[in-house]
Design a protein around this motif. Structure first.
Motif, PDB file in Angstrom:
ATOM      1  N   SER A 119       0.751  -1.203   0.189  1.00 32.25           N
ATOM      2  CA  SER A 119       0.035   0.257  -0.162  1.00 32.25           C
ATOM      3  C   SER A 119       1.020   1.200  -0.167  1.00 32.25           C
ATOM      4  O   SER A 119       2.074   0.916   0.541  1.00 32.25           O
ATOM      5  CB  SER A 119      -0.954   0.207   1.743  1.00 32.25           C
ATOM      6  N   THR A 120       0.513   2.278  -0.368  1.00 30.82           N
ATOM      7  CA  THR A 120       0.399   3.751   0.260  1.00 30.82           C
ATOM      8  C   THR A 120      -0.160   4.597   0.146  1.00 30.82           C
ATOM      9  O   THR A 120      -0.993   4.496   0.199  1.00 30.82           O
ATOM     10  CB  THR A 120       1.295   4.565  -1.711  1.00 30.82           C
ATOM     11  N   VAL A 121       0.141   5.558   1.010  1.00 29.21           N
ATOM     12  CA  VAL A 121      -0.804   6.608   1.520  1.00 29.21           C
ATOM     13  C   VAL A 121      -0.338   8.127   0.932  1.00 29.21           C
ATOM     14  O   VAL A 121       0.589   8.079   1.089  1.00 29.21           O
ATOM     15  CB  VAL A 121      -0.944   6.972   3.069  1.00 29.21           C
ATOM     16  N   THR A 122      -0.833   8.561   0.519  1.00 29.25           N
ATOM     17  CA  THR A 122      -0.903   9.770   0.203  1.00 29.25           C
ATOM     18  C   THR A 122      -1.450  11.276   1.300  1.00 29.25           C
ATOM     19  O   THR A 122      -2.255  11.400   1.386  1.00 29.25           O
ATOM     20  CB  THR A 122      -1.387  10.306  -1.376  1.00 29.25           C
ATOM     21  N   VAL A 123      -0.337  11.701   1.925  1.00 28.08           N
ATOM     22  CA  VAL A 123      -0.676  13.065   2.836  1.00 28.08           C
ATOM     23  C   VAL A 123       0.343  14.170   2.115  1.00 28.08           C
ATOM     24  O   VAL A 123       1.392  13.781   1.860  1.00 28.08           O
ATOM     25  CB  VAL A 123      -0.116  11.834   4.517  1.00 28.08           C
ATOM     26  N   ASP A 177       0.701  -0.594   7.671  1.00 29.97           N
ATOM     27  CA  ASP A 177       2.495  -0.171   7.415  1.00 29.97           C
ATOM     28  C   ASP A 177       2.150   1.201   6.603  1.00 29.97           C
ATOM     29  O   ASP A 177       3.393   2.122   8.071  1.00 29.97           O
ATOM     30  CB  ASP A 177       2.459  -1.337   6.987  1.00 29.97           C
ATOM     31  N   ALA A 178       2.044   1.663   6.105  1.00 24.83           N
ATOM     32  CA  ALA A 178       1.870   2.048   5.435  1.00 24.83           C
ATOM     33  C   ALA A 178       1.688   3.899   6.023  1.00 24.83           C
ATOM     34  O   ALA A 178       2.372   5.038   6.277  1.00 24.83           O
ATOM     35  CB  ALA A 178       1.059   2.415   4.176  1.00 24.83           C
ATOM     36  N   ALA A 179       0.098   2.920   7.265  1.00 22.97           N
ATOM     37  CA  ALA A 179      -0.585   4.731   7.784  1.00 22.97           C
ATOM     38  C   ALA A 179       1.280   4.700   9.150  1.00 22.97           C
ATOM     39  O   ALA A 179       1.208   6.502   9.658  1.00 22.97           O
ATOM     40  CB  ALA A 179      -1.654   4.043   8.053  1.00 22.97           C
ATOM     41  N   GLU A 180       1.426   3.718   9.462  1.00 19.30           N
ATOM     42  CA  GLU A 180       2.466   3.729  10.471  1.00 19.30           C
ATOM     43  C   GLU A 180       3.541   4.304   9.886  1.00 19.30           C
ATOM     44  O   GLU A 180       4.082   4.622  10.555  1.00 19.30           O
ATOM     45  CB  GLU A 180       3.424   2.864  10.855  1.00 19.30           C
ATOM     46  N   VAL A 181       4.583   4.005   8.989  1.00 14.17           N
ATOM     47  CA  VAL A 181       5.166   5.209   8.227  1.00 14.17           C
ATOM     48  C   VAL A 181       4.827   6.445   8.013  1.00 14.17           C
ATOM     49  O   VAL A 181       6.024   7.540   8.608  1.00 14.17           O
ATOM     50  CB  VAL A 181       5.848   4.471   7.110  1.00 14.17           C
ATOM     51  N   ALA A 182       2.956   6.535   8.061  1.00 19.92           N
ATOM     52  CA  ALA A 182       3.892   7.992   6.959  1.00 19.92           C
ATOM     53  C   ALA A 182       2.818   9.021   8.445  1.00 19.92           C
ATOM     54  O   ALA A 182       3.787  10.157   8.691  1.00 19.92           O
ATOM     55  CB  ALA A 182       2.081   8.261   6.732  1.00 19.92           C
TER      56      ALA A 182
END
Length: 96
Positions: free
Chosen positions: A46-50, A72-77
């Motif tokens: 996954s990727t998340v755009t913030v 995982d993506a949310a944690e990184v972001a």
């Protein structure tokens, strides 16, 4: 004996990220799921755009664990927004 948990300790990484975006008055996170065919199986991430930045998850997951890719993506972001960097390597293939 009763136990109480603060909302932030029981919240998922996705919920924490959404809360952080609300507090910072920025657009909510947008998740995108991606897949990669590997032999007879498919790996998912996954990727998340913030704030206009695409932040990838660190790991790839089996199809049964696609939500873990979003977590995982949310944690990184969230760590990125808080100014710290996650310590796990970006090319690891856990969750298989």
């Amino acid at each position: 004996m009763s136990y109480s948990y603060s909302s932030s300790s029981a919240a998922t990484w996705q919920e924490r990220l959404e809360e952080k975006c609300r507090e910072a008055q920025i657009h909510p996170p947008v998740f995108q799921i991606m897949s990669d065919r590997r032999g007879g199986r498919t790996a998912w991430s996954s990727t998340v755009t913030v704030q206009g930045q695409n932040i990838p998850a660190r790991f790839w997951y089996d199809g049964q664990h696609v939500n873990n890719a979003k977590e995982d993506a949310a944690e990184v972001a969230l760590k990125h927004l808080n100014g710290s960097t996650p310590s796990s390597p970006s090319q690891s293939r856990t969750g298989w």
